[in-house]
Design an enzyme around this catalytic site. Structure first.
Site, short mmCIF file in Angstrom:
data_model
loop_
_atom_site.label_atom_id
_atom_site.label_comp_id
_atom_site.label_asym_id
_atom_site.label_seq_id
_atom_site.Cartn_x
_atom_site.Cartn_y
_atom_site.Cartn_z
N ARG A 243 34.35 35.41 40.40
CA ARG A 243 33.77 37.20 40.42
C ARG A 243 35.55 37.30 41.59
O ARG A 243 35.61 36.39 42.04
CB ARG A 243 32.90 37.48 41.58
N GLU A 272 38.84 45.20 39.27
CA GLU A 272 39.45 45.10 38.00
C GLU A 272 39.37 46.45 37.64
O GLU A 272 38.51 46.99 38.16
CB GLU A 272 38.54 44.48 37.29
N HIS A 290 39.94 39.63 31.95
CA HIS A 290 38.82 39.12 32.72
C HIS A 290 37.66 38.70 31.13
O HIS A 290 36.79 39.40 30.27
CB HIS A 290 37.28 40.30 32.58
C1 DGY Z 1 28.74 37.86 33.55
O1 DGY Z 1 28.66 37.98 32.40
O2 DGY Z 1 28.83 38.14 34.65
C2 DGY Z 1 30.79 38.05 32.76
O3 DGY Z 1 31.61 37.80 33.16
C3 DGY Z 1 30.28 39.53 32.65
O4 DGY Z 1 30.00 40.44 33.47
#
Ligand code: DGY
Length: 324
Positions: A243, A272, A290
């Site tokens: 993250r 983001e 992402h």
């Molecule tokens: C997750 O599943 O956490 C991916 O990063 C998409 O949100």
């Protein structure tokens, strides 16, 4: 015929999953795929029985101010749920579920992609070819760093971290050092060819590549900050597919510009889809939008997992992936 539960899906989902959702429930889909603003989110929370959000939906405590939610379950499309205030949901009696497992392999694959791209300067090379700047093969052209046989540090040794370790160890003969809040079992470490370390600070200086696989949220905000970046070796690379908030982006950009570390590969960002402007200037950063779970198999798998959680909830069974 009994009344079907009303569910609201906040983004466009894979067609195969939307089809089944529509057959089973009274569904509101988001055909335009436009992200919900706070008003639309409040409207959804007060008009449906279930909400199916994603990482782009911020469901914090302020969203609940002044409303009485009708939603009883939030089935998140994704494993990470730091965008959802689970305590606030719990205090409103809302069950929250996520979609682990199905995305572990593909997210680890993207971490490997970033590790190789950053080390071998693939982004720089691609830009050079496309922009017509490539002149010829030459011995000193775009010299990168060898990956095979090097040391990989992993922070967060859950399912995705373990998949990353397996790829690195069994595929590239890397030495793998893993940090996890709770010590991994010997059997897990052995299967991944990894050894465990007891602190993050101890790990930072020992690795050639450091890959983040821990959860986001306040607990891990800026876990990788200026001080910790300074503990890394100047030839080392940071990879983040976890993250964005786990890394202080301003400090990272500074570390990349000043040569504190050699490079970075990022799939996630603090704000983001905005990327820190200084990172955009760093040739030694590989930046992806992402894409961790972005394969047909995985995105469908995530949808069907959310659907299973929903089905269990409405059948009065415990959902398999209940978070709170
Ligand atoms: C997750 O599943 O956490 C991916 O990063 C998409 O949100």
């Amino acid at each position: 015929m009994s009344q079907r539960s009303k569910i609201i899906v906040t983004r466009k989902w894979p067609e195969a999953v939307e089809k089944i959702l529509t057959e089973k429930y009274d569904v509101v889909l988001n055909e335009s795929d436009t992200p919900f603003d706070a008003n639309k989110m409040r409207e959804a929370l007060t008009s449906a029985d279930a909400l199916l959000p994603t990482v782009t939906d911020k469901i914090d405590s302020s969203i609940f101010e002044g409303i009485t939610p009708s939603v009883k379950v939030i089935a998140n499309y994704g494993v990470g749920y730091s965008h959802i205030d689970v305590d606030a949901c719990q205090s409103h009696g809302i069950v929250v579920t996520n979609t682990p497992d199905v995305l572990s392999e593909c997210t680890a694959d993207i971490a490997v992609t970033l590790m190789l791209m950053a080390a071998r300067r693939a982004g720089e090379g691609e830009r050079e070819v496309r922009e017509g700047r490539w002149t010829s093969w030459r011995p000193n052209h775009l010299i990168g760093h060898k990956v095979s046989g090097k040391t990989l540090g992993i922070i967060g040794f859950g399912r995705i971290g373990q998949e990353m370790a397996k790829r690195a160890h069994h595929g590239f003969g890397m030495k793998v050092l893993a940090y996890n809040r709770s010590t991994p079992s010997d059997a897990v470490l052995q299967a991944c060819g990894a050894s465990s370390v007891i602190s993050i600070d101890e790990l930072m200086g020992q690795c050639d590549f450091l890959s983040l696989h821990c959860p986001g949220g306040d607990a891990n905000r800026h876990l990788i900050n200026e001080e910790r970046l300074k503990l890394m070796q100047p030839h080392a690379f940071l990879i983040n597919t976890a993250r964005g908030e786990v890394v202080d982006e301003a400090a990272l950009a500074q570390a990349l510009q000043s040569g504190t570390i050699a490079g970075a590969g990022l799939d996630v960002y603090e704000h983001e889809p905005k990327v820190h402007p200084d990172l955009l200037e760093c040739e030694n950063a590989v930046l992806l939008p992402h894409l961790g779970s972005a394969t047909k198999e995985t995105r469908e798998g995530m949808g069907f997992k959310a659907l299973n959680n929903l089905d269990a909830f409405f059948a009065g069974q415990p959902p398999h992936d209940r978070v709170v």
